[in-house]
Design a protein around this motif. Sequence first.
Motif, PDB file in Angstrom:
ATOM      1  N   ASP A  81     -33.980  57.582 -55.457  1.00 46.66           N
ATOM      2  CA  ASP A  81     -32.820  56.826 -55.930  1.00 46.66           C
ATOM      3  C   ASP A  81     -31.811  57.680 -56.689  1.00 46.66           C
ATOM      4  OD1 ASP A  81     -34.171  54.750 -54.814  1.00 46.66           O
ATOM      5  OD2 ASP A  81     -34.632  53.712 -56.685  1.00 46.66           O
ATOM      6  N   ASP A  82     -32.227  58.866 -57.128  1.00 47.56           N
ATOM      7  CA  ASP A  82     -31.311  59.734 -57.865  1.00 47.56           C
ATOM      8  C   ASP A  82     -30.301  60.412 -56.948  1.00 47.56           C
ATOM      9  OD1 ASP A  82     -32.583  59.146 -60.251  1.00 47.56           O
ATOM     10  OD2 ASP A  82     -34.005  60.815 -60.065  1.00 47.56           O
ATOM     11  N   THR A  83     -30.499  60.327 -55.634  1.00 41.44           N
ATOM     12  CA  THR A  83     -29.634  61.037 -54.692  1.00 41.44           C
ATOM     13  C   THR A  83     -28.452  60.195 -54.207  1.00 41.44           C
ATOM     14  OG1 THR A  83     -30.993  60.358 -52.802  1.00 41.44           O
ATOM     15  CG2 THR A  83     -31.574  62.439 -53.895  1.00 41.44           C
ATOM     16  N   PHE A  84     -28.418  58.908 -54.544  1.00 43.95           N
ATOM     17  CA  PHE A  84     -27.286  58.071 -54.127  1.00 43.95           C
ATOM     18  C   PHE A  84     -27.115  56.909 -55.104  1.00 43.95           C
ATOM     19  CE2 PHE A  84     -31.006  56.221 -52.248  1.00 43.95           C
ATOM     20  CZ  PHE A  84     -30.784  54.859 -52.160  1.00 43.95           C
ATOM     21  N   ASP A  85     -25.980  56.251 -55.018  1.00 36.48           N
ATOM     22  CA  ASP A  85     -25.650  55.146 -55.914  1.00 36.48           C
ATOM     23  C   ASP A  85     -26.260  53.857 -55.366  1.00 36.48           C
ATOM     24  OD1 ASP A  85     -24.614  53.264 -57.604  1.00 36.48           O
ATOM     25  OD2 ASP A  85     -22.501  53.719 -57.208  1.00 36.48           O
ATOM     26  N   GLU A  89     -18.600  54.734 -38.029  1.00 37.22           N
ATOM     27  CA  GLU A  89     -17.250  54.369 -38.429  1.00 37.22           C
ATOM     28  C   GLU A  89     -16.647  53.256 -37.577  1.00 37.22           C
ATOM     29  OE1 GLU A  89     -14.578  57.588 -38.998  1.00 37.22           O
ATOM     30  OE2 GLU A  89     -16.014  58.833 -40.082  1.00 37.22           O
ATOM     31  N   ASP A  90     -17.122  53.091 -36.351  1.00 37.81           N
ATOM     32  CA  ASP A  90     -16.442  52.163 -35.446  1.00 37.81           C
ATOM     33  C   ASP A  90     -17.137  50.819 -35.272  1.00 37.81           C
ATOM     34  OD1 ASP A  90     -18.591  53.249 -34.055  1.00 37.81           O
ATOM     35  OD2 ASP A  90     -17.599  53.025 -32.109  1.00 37.81           O
ATOM     36  N   ALA A 130     -27.020  50.188 -49.533  1.00 36.51           N
ATOM     37  CA  ALA A 130     -26.509  51.285 -50.366  1.00 36.51           C
ATOM     38  C   ALA A 130     -26.858  52.634 -49.740  1.00 36.51           C
ATOM     39  CB  ALA A 130     -27.088  51.190 -51.778  1.00 36.51           C
ATOM     40  N   TYR A 131     -28.061  52.734 -49.179  1.00 37.90           N
ATOM     41  CA  TYR A 131     -28.498  53.977 -48.546  1.00 37.90           C
ATOM     42  C   TYR A 131     -27.622  54.315 -47.345  1.00 37.90           C
ATOM     43  CZ  TYR A 131     -31.530  57.227 -45.993  1.00 37.90           C
ATOM     44  OH  TYR A 131     -32.023  58.311 -45.312  1.00 37.90           O
ATOM     45  N   TYR A 132     -27.328  53.325 -46.507  1.00 31.84           N
ATOM     46  CA  TYR A 132     -26.529  53.586 -45.313  1.00 31.84           C
ATOM     47  C   TYR A 132     -25.068  53.874 -45.646  1.00 31.84           C
ATOM     48  CZ  TYR A 132     -30.492  52.298 -42.429  1.00 31.84           C
ATOM     49  OH  TYR A 132     -31.730  52.274 -41.835  1.00 31.84           O
ATOM     50  N   LYS A 133     -24.551  53.281 -46.712  1.00 33.29           N
ATOM     51  CA  LYS A 133     -23.206  53.636 -47.153  1.00 33.29           C
ATOM     52  C   LYS A 133     -23.185  55.088 -47.611  1.00 33.29           C
ATOM     53  CE  LYS A 133     -20.519  50.766 -49.316  1.00 33.29           C
ATOM     54  NZ  LYS A 133     -19.952  49.816 -50.307  1.00 33.29           N
ATOM     55  N   HIS A 134     -24.242  55.490 -48.306  1.00 32.64           N
ATOM     56  CA  HIS A 134     -24.389  56.884 -48.729  1.00 32.64           C
ATOM     57  C   HIS A 134     -24.453  57.824 -47.528  1.00 32.64           C
ATOM     58  CE1 HIS A 134     -26.068  60.486 -50.584  1.00 32.64           C
ATOM     59  NE2 HIS A 134     -27.153  60.356 -49.835  1.00 32.64           N
ATOM     60  N   ASN A 165     -18.753  50.297 -42.572  1.00 30.10           N
ATOM     61  CA  ASN A 165     -18.677  48.837 -42.609  1.00 30.10           C
ATOM     62  C   ASN A 165     -20.086  48.248 -42.651  1.00 30.10           C
ATOM     63  OD1 ASN A 165     -15.716  48.893 -42.109  1.00 30.10           O
ATOM     64  ND2 ASN A 165     -16.363  49.664 -40.104  1.00 30.10           N
ATOM     65  N   VAL A 166     -20.595  48.051 -43.852  1.00 34.70           N
ATOM     66  CA  VAL A 166     -21.987  47.619 -44.043  1.00 34.70           C
ATOM     67  C   VAL A 166     -22.025  46.208 -44.630  1.00 34.70           C
ATOM     68  CG1 VAL A 166     -24.198  48.160 -45.121  1.00 34.70           C
ATOM     69  CG2 VAL A 166     -22.665  50.017 -44.427  1.00 34.70           C
ATOM     70  N   PHE A 167     -22.762  45.331 -43.959  1.00 29.30           N
ATOM     71  CA  PHE A 167     -22.859  43.936 -44.383  1.00 29.30           C
ATOM     72  C   PHE A 167     -24.328  43.508 -44.417  1.00 29.30           C
ATOM     73  CE2 PHE A 167     -18.894  44.675 -42.207  1.00 29.30           C
ATOM     74  CZ  PHE A 167     -17.940  44.044 -42.999  1.00 29.30           C
ATOM     75  N   GLN A 168     -24.630  42.530 -45.265  1.00 30.00           N
ATOM     76  CA  GLN A 168     -26.010  42.051 -45.363  1.00 30.00           C
ATOM     77  C   GLN A 168     -26.040  40.545 -45.579  1.00 30.00           C
ATOM     78  OE1 GLN A 168     -26.242  44.542 -49.140  1.00 30.00           O
ATOM     79  NE2 GLN A 168     -27.808  43.004 -49.584  1.00 30.00           N
ATOM     80  N   LEU A 169     -27.094  39.908 -45.070  1.00 28.96           N
ATOM     81  CA  LEU A 169     -27.257  38.466 -45.207  1.00 28.96           C
ATOM     82  C   LEU A 169     -27.787  38.159 -46.598  1.00 28.96           C
ATOM     83  CD1 LEU A 169     -27.297  35.618 -44.037  1.00 28.96           C
ATOM     84  CD2 LEU A 169     -29.560  36.114 -43.071  1.00 28.96           C
ATOM     85  N   GLU A 170     -26.977  37.524 -47.411  1.00 26.28           N
ATOM     86  CA  GLU A 170     -27.385  37.229 -48.786  1.00 26.28           C
ATOM     87  C   GLU A 170     -28.514  36.196 -48.796  1.00 26.28           C
ATOM     88  OE1 GLU A 170     -25.457  36.112 -53.125  1.00 26.28           O
ATOM     89  OE2 GLU A 170     -24.303  35.760 -51.313  1.00 26.28           O
ATOM     90  N   GLY A 171     -29.590  36.515 -49.504  1.00 25.60           N
ATOM     91  CA  GLY A 171     -30.728  35.602 -49.587  1.00 25.60           C
ATOM     92  C   GLY A 171     -31.634  35.648 -48.377  1.00 25.60           C
TER      93      GLY A 171
END
Length: 343
Positions: A122-126, A191-192, A210-214, A219-225
């Motif tokens: 976890d120290d390698t990315f936000d 990117e596309d 967060a890992y994939y954005k790093h 364009n990263v989306f997730q199903l909340e809950g």
Amino acid sequence: MQLYNKLSAEERAKLIDDAGKDRITISFYQYHKIENPTLFRNKLFLEWNELDVLGRTYVSYEGINAQISVPSENFLTLKKQLDSISFLNGIRLNVAIEHDNKSFLKLKVKVRNKIVADGLNDDTFDVTDKGVHLNAKEFNDMLANPNTICVDMRNHYESEIGHFDGAITPDVDTFRDSLDIIEEDLKDHKEDKNLLMYCTGGIRCEKASAYYKHKGFKNVFQLEGGIIEYTRQVKDEGLENKFLGKNFVFDHRRAEKISDDVIANCHQCGKPCDTHTNCANEGCHLLFIQCDDCAEKMENTCSPECQDIIHLPYEEQKELRKGKHASNKIFKKGRSEALKFKK
């Protein structure tokens, strides 16, 4: 001061029957820096034990991951107790879709290095730079977008019995295994394309997004809950259900029915079936899919060898188990060579 269980699962099941009270099964998680996980763990155990809470909860320096059940009459008291904890105030509680008073039979609150075994540094990315959270309607809209790649962040034995229509379902045994595989498979679309992720209750996607954005996905989306909250919103709002089959859950129920589709098959005879069971041989305990006919024929075991073993005297069975550890690394949850129709 009692900080552990004293009752067996069988004794607890009898108490639940004798009490005759309905229980609610819920799950929740929260990433938050906890200075003293052991102290926090002990506080939860003592307070939850008083409320007759049962279930499995992991506490670590990075937060909490809980799957529990509570008597209906104590639900509001539990909610107040959670709201009294600053970082859990107002936390969304995912309520189970299907009712079962015996979803859990023991209270286990454990301190772990991580609340989900992801293998990441976890120290390698936000870890707070997460993907965009989508509700059920937004998820359906995104899923219909031809520029979207939808990925199931769960393991093979979970997605085998149920998944979203059109989703990629990685053939992996652990969440840790899926992260690098997905990145490699989708490296040309960072990117596309829209990367749309989902899991059972949302916790795996919190870290993965967060890992994939790093890693450069734009364009990263997730199903909340997760699937649990999606199903609730679909029912409450009259939305179209895009999930096929059952949602695998980590308690005695093993699954919740989301749609009437049966998308899996019995691992022993091959006919349509989506009912998980554990091999009756305690030295095996393999998780696999078994239909009623095979369960009767095989006496709830996964192989002729295990069927022979369950007829041995109990002491002989104990001797056979000595020194052996039936872990996921050995049995791979449904991947035994004895299963002719495994995925």
